[in-house]
Write a protein that holds these residues in place. Structure first.
Motif, PDB file in Angstrom:
ATOM      1  N   LEU A  79      11.669 -23.143  -1.907  1.00 24.45           N
ATOM      2  CA  LEU A  79      11.168 -22.787  -3.236  1.00 24.45           C
ATOM      3  C   LEU A  79       9.673 -22.462  -3.239  1.00 24.45           C
ATOM      4  O   LEU A  79       9.290 -21.409  -3.777  1.00 24.45           O
ATOM      5  N   PRO A  80       8.862 -23.317  -2.668  1.00 24.45           N
ATOM      6  CA  PRO A  80       7.443 -22.934  -2.606  1.00 24.45           C
ATOM      7  C   PRO A  80       7.247 -21.613  -1.891  1.00 24.45           C
ATOM      8  O   PRO A  80       6.418 -20.782  -2.278  1.00 24.45           O
ATOM      9  N   GLY A  81       8.086 -21.370  -0.836  1.00 19.88           N
ATOM     10  CA  GLY A  81       7.974 -20.127  -0.088  1.00 19.88           C
ATOM     11  C   GLY A  81       8.325 -18.931  -0.951  1.00 19.88           C
ATOM     12  O   GLY A  81       7.627 -17.900  -0.927  1.00 19.88           O
ATOM     13  N   ALA A  82       9.417 -19.076  -1.710  1.00 16.92           N
ATOM     14  CA  ALA A  82       9.825 -17.966  -2.570  1.00 16.92           C
ATOM     15  C   ALA A  82       8.751 -17.665  -3.594  1.00 16.92           C
ATOM     16  O   ALA A  82       8.411 -16.491  -3.847  1.00 16.92           O
ATOM     17  N   ALA A  83       8.201 -18.729  -4.190  1.00 13.99           N
ATOM     18  CA  ALA A  83       7.131 -18.509  -5.169  1.00 13.99           C
ATOM     19  C   ALA A  83       5.952 -17.814  -4.522  1.00 13.99           C
ATOM     20  O   ALA A  83       5.351 -16.890  -5.096  1.00 13.99           O
ATOM     21  N   ALA A  84       5.622 -18.275  -3.306  1.00 12.84           N
ATOM     22  CA  ALA A  84       4.502 -17.660  -2.594  1.00 12.84           C
ATOM     23  C   ALA A  84       4.772 -16.194  -2.337  1.00 12.84           C
ATOM     24  O   ALA A  84       3.868 -15.354  -2.428  1.00 12.84           O
ATOM     25  N   LEU A  85       6.045 -15.860  -2.025  1.00 14.90           N
ATOM     26  CA  LEU A  85       6.392 -14.454  -1.757  1.00 14.90           C
ATOM     27  C   LEU A  85       6.107 -13.591  -2.970  1.00 14.90           C
ATOM     28  O   LEU A  85       5.467 -12.542  -2.872  1.00 14.90           O
ATOM     29  N   VAL A  86       6.546 -14.102  -4.112  1.00 15.18           N
ATOM     30  CA  VAL A  86       6.348 -13.326  -5.339  1.00 15.18           C
ATOM     31  C   VAL A  86       4.858 -13.115  -5.603  1.00 15.18           C
ATOM     32  O   VAL A  86       4.390 -12.009  -5.872  1.00 15.18           O
ATOM     33  N   LEU A  87       4.124 -14.201  -5.497  1.00 16.95           N
ATOM     34  CA  LEU A  87       2.686 -14.109  -5.775  1.00 16.95           C
ATOM     35  C   LEU A  87       1.991 -13.170  -4.801  1.00 16.95           C
ATOM     36  O   LEU A  87       1.121 -12.378  -5.180  1.00 16.95           O
ATOM     37  N   LEU A  88       2.406 -13.291  -3.540  1.00 19.92           N
ATOM     38  CA  LEU A  88       1.747 -12.481  -2.510  1.00 19.92           C
ATOM     39  C   LEU A  88       1.991 -10.999  -2.769  1.00 19.92           C
ATOM     40  O   LEU A  88       1.056 -10.182  -2.722  1.00 19.92           O
ATOM     41  N   ILE A  89       3.264 -10.648  -3.075  1.00 21.70           N
ATOM     42  CA  ILE A  89       3.565  -9.241  -3.325  1.00 21.70           C
ATOM     43  C   ILE A  89       2.830  -8.754  -4.560  1.00 21.70           C
ATOM     44  O   ILE A  89       2.306  -7.630  -4.598  1.00 21.70           O
ATOM     45  N   ALA A  90       2.754  -9.646  -5.553  1.00 19.36           N
ATOM     46  CA  ALA A  90       2.034  -9.242  -6.767  1.00 19.36           C
ATOM     47  C   ALA A  90       0.574  -8.960  -6.453  1.00 19.36           C
ATOM     48  O   ALA A  90       0.006  -7.952  -6.901  1.00 19.36           O
ATOM     49  N   ALA A  91      -0.030  -9.863  -5.655  1.00 19.37           N
ATOM     50  CA  ALA A  91      -1.429  -9.665  -5.311  1.00 19.37           C
ATOM     51  C   ALA A  91      -1.633  -8.366  -4.561  1.00 19.37           C
ATOM     52  O   ALA A  91      -2.556  -7.587  -4.842  1.00 19.37           O
ATOM     53  N   PHE A  92      -0.753  -8.106  -3.589  1.00 24.61           N
ATOM     54  CA  PHE A  92      -0.892  -6.876  -2.803  1.00 24.61           C
ATOM     55  C   PHE A  92      -0.704  -5.648  -3.679  1.00 24.61           C
ATOM     56  O   PHE A  92      -1.443  -4.668  -3.569  1.00 24.61           O
ATOM     57  N   ALA A  93       0.286  -5.723  -4.563  1.00 25.76           N
ATOM     58  CA  ALA A  93       0.566  -4.555  -5.411  1.00 25.76           C
ATOM     59  C   ALA A  93      -0.632  -4.250  -6.281  1.00 25.76           C
ATOM     60  O   ALA A  93      -1.058  -3.093  -6.432  1.00 25.76           O
ATOM     61  N   TYR A  94      -1.198  -5.307  -6.830  1.00 23.54           N
ATOM     62  CA  TYR A  94      -2.379  -5.113  -7.664  1.00 23.54           C
ATOM     63  C   TYR A  94      -3.503  -4.495  -6.851  1.00 23.54           C
ATOM     64  O   TYR A  94      -4.214  -3.597  -7.317  1.00 23.54           O
ATOM     65  N   GLY A  95      -3.654  -5.007  -5.606  1.00 20.68           N
ATOM     66  CA  GLY A  95      -4.699  -4.466  -4.764  1.00 20.68           C
ATOM     67  C   GLY A  95      -4.495  -3.010  -4.432  1.00 20.68           C
ATOM     68  O   GLY A  95      -5.424  -2.202  -4.474  1.00 20.68           O
ATOM     69  N   VAL A  96      -3.252  -2.693  -4.114  1.00 22.15           N
ATOM     70  CA  VAL A  96      -2.959  -1.291  -3.757  1.00 22.15           C
ATOM     71  C   VAL A  96      -3.205  -0.385  -4.961  1.00 22.15           C
ATOM     72  O   VAL A  96      -3.815   0.683  -4.858  1.00 22.15           O
ATOM     73  N   GLN A  97      -2.778  -0.877  -6.110  1.00 22.51           N
ATOM     74  CA  GLN A  97      -2.941  -0.033  -7.300  1.00 22.51           C
ATOM     75  C   GLN A  97      -4.409   0.172  -7.606  1.00 22.51           C
ATOM     76  O   GLN A  97      -4.825   1.257  -8.017  1.00 22.51           O
ATOM     77  N   ARG A  98      -5.212  -0.896  -7.393  1.00 25.20           N
ATOM     78  CA  ARG A  98      -6.638  -0.768  -7.672  1.00 25.20           C
ATOM     79  C   ARG A  98      -7.328   0.081  -6.637  1.00 25.20           C
ATOM     80  O   ARG A  98      -8.377   0.670  -6.887  1.00 25.20           O
ATOM     81  N   GLY A  99      -6.738   0.096  -5.409  1.00 23.59           N
ATOM     82  CA  GLY A  99      -7.361   0.900  -4.362  1.00 23.59           C
ATOM     83  C   GLY A  99      -7.450   2.368  -4.733  1.00 23.59           C
ATOM     84  O   GLY A  99      -8.191   3.126  -4.123  1.00 23.59           O
ATOM     85  N   GLY A 100      -6.701   2.759  -5.745  1.00 26.37           N
ATOM     86  CA  GLY A 100      -6.835   4.121  -6.277  1.00 26.37           C
ATOM     87  C   GLY A 100      -6.136   5.147  -5.411  1.00 26.37           C
ATOM     88  O   GLY A 100      -5.512   4.792  -4.395  1.00 26.37           O
ATOM     89  N   PRO A 101      -6.229   6.375  -5.820  1.00 23.02           N
ATOM     90  CA  PRO A 101      -5.589   7.436  -4.999  1.00 23.02           C
ATOM     91  C   PRO A 101      -6.272   7.514  -3.640  1.00 23.02           C
ATOM     92  O   PRO A 101      -7.497   7.510  -3.561  1.00 23.02           O
ATOM     93  N   PHE A 102      -5.466   7.497  -2.586  1.00 17.83           N
ATOM     94  CA  PHE A 102      -6.021   7.486  -1.240  1.00 17.83           C
ATOM     95  C   PHE A 102      -6.328   8.917  -0.803  1.00 17.83           C
ATOM     96  O   PHE A 102      -5.614   9.856  -1.126  1.00 17.83           O
ATOM     97  N   ALA A 103      -7.414   9.023  -0.024  1.00 16.55           N
ATOM     98  CA  ALA A 103      -7.778  10.372   0.443  1.00 16.55           C
ATOM     99  C   ALA A 103      -6.811  10.827   1.536  1.00 16.55           C
ATOM    100  O   ALA A 103      -6.544  10.087   2.480  1.00 16.55           O
ATOM    101  N   VAL A 104      -6.317  11.967   1.400  1.00 18.39           N
ATOM    102  CA  VAL A 104      -5.368  12.492   2.403  1.00 18.39           C
ATOM    103  C   VAL A 104      -6.018  13.640   3.144  1.00 18.39           C
ATOM    104  O   VAL A 104      -6.378  14.659   2.554  1.00 18.39           O
ATOM    105  N   GLY A 105      -6.170  13.426   4.455  1.00 16.89           N
ATOM    106  CA  GLY A 105      -6.799  14.520   5.234  1.00 16.89           C
ATOM    107  C   GLY A 105      -5.765  15.588   5.588  1.00 16.89           C
ATOM    108  O   GLY A 105      -4.563  15.392   5.437  1.00 16.89           O
ATOM    109  N   GLU A 106      -6.216  16.766   6.044  1.00 19.60           N
ATOM    110  CA  GLU A 106      -5.234  17.799   6.410  1.00 19.60           C
ATOM    111  C   GLU A 106      -4.506  17.353   7.659  1.00 19.60           C
ATOM    112  O   GLU A 106      -5.045  16.635   8.479  1.00 19.60           O
ATOM    113  N   SER A 107      -3.351  17.837   7.736  1.00 18.96           N
ATOM    114  CA  SER A 107      -2.518  17.435   8.863  1.00 18.96           C
ATOM    115  C   SER A 107      -3.093  18.022  10.137  1.00 18.96           C
ATOM    116  O   SER A 107      -3.425  19.195  10.226  1.00 18.96           O
TER     117      SER A 107
END
Lengths: 167, 100, 628
Positions: free
Chosen positions: A92-120
């Motif tokens: 149970l603590p692990g499952a809760a931690a999973l949810v929190l961790l994914i939430a934190a990462f998602a928030y971080g990714v979303q805040r990271g903004g649009p990523f720069a994409v270089g030409e191929s």
């Protein structure tokens, strides 16, 4: 269009493999799920155009690492407690931690903004890769070979220690 | 959602799944495989950003990581086997001697 | 180098040479002689230089000032080590160096066979150095250094035979009691420095010339300084050390506890006379304290059996009379009594030393008697000095005591009939107990033990010569018109209206009292059976008096034991062990217990640790993302 769909498919497959890893009971199933994930990731790398990396993923990771794991799993004792009970006391603590961790990462990714994409770049193929590897990064190549030697010695030592402790 | 965001999110999810897998699964070998999953997540992120920045160094680094992962597993498994043989079980709950 | 600095430093040189080289010198054949020459020669040299300095003083008509060096400068105030010679310090200087030199010569005979011979002379010279600092000091700071220094020298000399714990304890008692008085002196100095801004004596006296300067209470300063004088001059309530100080060698008792150190309090208050003139209340307290001390000490002296203890209480009593004179404003008269007292009290103490020496160590008068014909020179000098202290004319004590009694009655600065009456009673007691001592020691049938009786012999010339000189001084010293000499610096107080005619009465009364005491003592103690009968009539009174009013026991019960209790219970057990050790050990125990508690976090299961790592990761991510 097809590229996007394939990429999405491979991504979903990787995710599914991860989930299966967490949920499967027998370690062999877990290993196979991990193989699925790795192969999917190789596909993702190929879709990104990094073919050399994709090939190495399959060769080294799946071909060496996972095969070794599978061999070891075959040595298991079927009566072991971990085969009856999948989860540890901290589910149970692990499952809760999973949810929190994914939430934190998602928030971080979303805040990271649009990523720069270089030409191929044309060259992530094997040839440009090898040229770069052996020309610019040959020191790292040598160091890694030293590391491999060290690991070989260490593995022998560990096996020898095991043999001594067993008398 | 563009490709990079998708792949980075996937990388984070794989990493989290592996980390939590270390906590919740009881079998020692399964724990090792979850560690590998974590490593894969990180490599995915690395590949994505290397691809986006067009740097050859990124690919080289990924290759080196693979080599190190192989070395790591080559040592980790014998050690876990020795431990399992000493404790006569692969149940991680039995490995509780590192106490304060 | 100026003459005053030289006078002060010569005895210090004697201390250094004898102190450091005494043992080495002692091993040579000329050893003891060399120690004696250095130890006596330097004080005698100081005495001669003092005479020369005083001649200079009289010729120039102005005070001699000699600045030795600047000790330190704090802000704008400079504290200098400086010496000043005026008429008052000249008188004291002659007494200190003159009588001091005589006693040094006496010691060559008295301490001849003592293993600590060189150490004794070193300490005596050290004492002389500090006493000269005290007498010649120009600022209160130098005086205080000398003040403390004589206390130190006194401690060293009282506890000279330190192998005997009782004697060493007597030294400690003297030093500690002195220190209590010194606290008062320090308070006085602080008040003066704060109120006037300097410790220079002349400046202070000038500031008090017309009453106290603003913001400073003359009474407070006067009383604070008097507390210091109480300690040094053995007045009530700090008199308890002087009888115990008789544990030291007799020359020490003569020099320090009769002639010079104990009179330092009188000298200091005379020096600071403008402060006492400015405060009638403080002067009255001084006078009545002195009188109370004089009276009570005299009553105790009547019952003592140790020859030196009688003289000790006599000294306390005479010092009390000096403070009576100070209290009524007759400062020059007090100094006059200091001079005459130095002569006859030193003679008495040295004579007692001669008796003790003759009897091989016996000090109890109950085991003396009939010595007059066997040690004639000692007897003659002792008798002259006894007559002097009793106040029989025309010996020295008569003149100074008469002046004190006169001003106790007639001074416009606090004289009264009550003061005069009790002082006269004290004079009567003084004559009584001193002649008692003379009779018990020298007259009557011999009560000596057989060994002492064989041992009796007259003392060597080094001792009897000094006794003779002092006896002569006791006889003729009264004709030195000291109050008149000091009149310019220490004016005599105005006489109360209507009392001028009583001067003759006072003189007659004091003579009568002296002879009455003589007669009473001869009657009581000429026949010892009568003395015993008298004692049995007043048994409880006798017991109280010979136990010195149980003052020491009272101090022990009221101060000593409570302090020891507080020291043990509060400071040792509570303060040191419980609070200090407890808090330190408690901190350590806290750390240990905290570690045990926190250690339980590492419970064992690996996955718990991994869970902690995950939790930590989540928290750090959250924090980074919030503050990123």
């Amino acid at each position: 269009m097809i590229d996007s769909l394939l990429l999405l498919a491979f991504a979903l497959a990787a995710l599914g493999g991860a989930v299966a890893m967490l949920l499967a009971r027998h370690p062999m199933r877990v290993a196979l799920a991990l193989v699925l994930t790795m192969l999917s990731l190789a596909g993702v790398y190929a879709m990104l155009g990094m073919h050399a990396v994709a090939v190495f993923q399959v060769l080294i990771y799946v071909g060496a690492v996972m095969v070794f794991m599978v061999y070891v799993i075959m040595l298991l004792d079927p009566a072991d407690r971990s085969l009856r009970e999948r989860f540890s006391a901290w589910l149970l603590p692990g499952a809760a931690a999973l949810v929190l961790l994914i939430a934190a990462f998602a928030y971080g990714v979303q805040r990271g903004g649009p990523f720069a994409v270089g030409e191929s770049v044309a060259g992530f193929g094997v040839k440009p890769f090898s040229i770069a590897f052996l020309a610019d990064y040959w020191v790292h190549f040598e160091l890694v070979s030293v590391l491999l030697v060290a690991v070989a010695v260490a593995a022998v030592a560990v096996v020898g220690a095991g043999r001594r402790s067993r008398g | 959602m563009d490709r990079t965001t998708l792949l980075v999110t996937l990388a984070c999810v794989l990493f989290s799944a592996g980390l939590v897998g270390v906590v919740v699964r009881r079998n020692a070998l399964v724990m090792l495989m979850c560690l590998e999953l974590m490593l894969n997540g990180v490599v995915l992120a690395l590949v994505t950003f290397a691809r986006d920045s067009g740097s050859q160094a990124g690919a080289v680094l990924v290759f080196l990581i693979f080599v190190v992962a192989a070395c790591e597993i080559a040592l980790a498994i014998p050690i876990v086997l020795l431990l399992a043989r000493a404790k006569r079980t692969l149940d991680v709950a039995a490995y509780a001697d590192l106490k304060g | 180098m100026d003459i005053l600095t030289l006078i002060v430093l010569l005895p210090l040189a004697g201390f250094v040479v004898n102190g450091l080289g005494g043992t080495a010198l002692g091993r040579q054949r000329i050893g003891p002689s060399a120690v004696s020459v250095i130890g006596c020669g330097l004080p005698i040299a100081s005495f001669l230089l003092a005479i020369g300095a005083i001649v200079d003083l009289e010729r120039s008509g102005q005070a001699l000032v000699d600045v030795a060096y600047t000790w330190t400068t704090v802000g704008t105030t400079a504290f200098e080590v400086a010496f000043r010679l005026d008429r008052l310090s000249a008188v004291m200087l002659l007494v200190v160096t003159g009588v001091g030199s005589l006693i040094h010569v006496y010691s060559t005979g008295y301490m001849k066979d003592d293993p600590g011979y060189a150490r004794f002379f070193a300490y005596l010279n050290l004492f002389l150095f500090f006493m000269l600092l005290l007498v010649l000091g120009k600022s209160l700071l130098v005086v205080f250094v000398g003040w403390e220094g004589v206390g130190l020298a006194s401690y060293l000399l009282i506890g000279f035979w330190f192998d005997d714990p009782a004697k060493a304890a007597a030294g400690s008692k003297a030093f500690i009691t002195n220190r209590i008085g010194d606290a008062g002196f320090l308070v006085g100095m602080f008040l003066l420095q704060q109120g006037i801004g300097t410790l220079d004596i002349e400046t202070i006296n000038a500031a008090f010339a017309n009453g106290a300067p603003p913001g400073l209470s003359a009474t407070l300063v006067a009383l604070a300084l008097f507390v210091g004088a109480t300690g040094k001059s053995a007045q009530i309530p700090l008199h308890v050390w002087l009888p115990d100080a008789m544990a030291g060698p007799t020359p020490v008792s003569a020099l320090i506890h009769a002639a010079t150190m104990v009179t330092a309090g009188v000298y200091m208050t005379a020096r600071m006379s403008p402060i006492y003139l400015a405060s009638l209340d403080a002067s009255q307290i001084v006078a009545w304290t002195g009188l109370a001390t004089a009276f009570f000490a005299a009553t105790v002296a009547v019952t003592q059996y140790d020859i030196k203890k009688v003289l000790a209480y006599s000294t306390i009593s005479q010092l009390g009379l000096m403070f009576v004179a100070i209290g009524v404003g007759a400062y020059g008269v007090a100094v006059f009594h200091v001079v005459t007292h130095a002569f006859f009290k030193a003679c008495l103490f040295l004579g007692a030393g001669s008796v003790i020496h003759a009897l091989g160590g016996e000090q109890d008068v109950r085991r003396m008697g009939g010595l007059a014909r066997r040690i004639p020179v000692t007897f003659a000098t002792f008798a002259i000095a006894t007559a002097a202290i009793a106040g029989i004319p025309p010996l020295a004590g008569f003149f100074s005591k008469d002046e004190i009694l006169w001003f106790a009655l007639a001074s416009g600065h606090g004289g009264s009939v009550a003061l005069f009456a009790l002082a006269t009673l004290t004079a009567l007691l003084t004559a009584f107990y001193m002649f008692r001592l003379l009779w018990l020691t020298f007259f009557g049938a011999s009560r000596l033990s057989p060994q002492a009786s064989h041992h009796v012999h007259e003392s060597p010339v080094s001792m009897t010569g000094v006794l003779t000189v002092l006896a002569v001084l006791s006889a003729v010293g009264g004709f030195l018109a000291v109050p008149h000499y000091l009149e310019p610096t220490l004016p005599l107080p105005d006489v109360r209206a209507g009392t001028e005619a009583l001067h003759v009465v006072v003189v007659a009364l004091s003579v009568a009292v002296a002879f009455a005491g003589l007669a009473a003592a001869a009657w009581c103690f000429g026949n010892l059976a009568r003395a015993d009968a008298l004692r049995n009539r007043f048994v409880s009174l006798h017991r109280v008096l010979s136990a010195k009013y149980y003052v020491d026991e009272a101090y022990d019960a009221l101060l000593g034991r409570p302090l020891a209790w507080i020291s043990d219970r509060v400071f040792l057990r509570l303060g040191d062990r419980v609070l200090l050790d407890g808090s330190l050990n408690g901190l350590a125990a806290l750390a240990r217990r905290g570690a045990l508690v926190l250690g339980r976090v590492q419970a064992g299961p690996l996955q718990l640790y991994a869970l902690f790592a995950v939790a930590g990761l989540i928290l750090s991510l959250a924090w980074m993302l919030r503050h990123g």
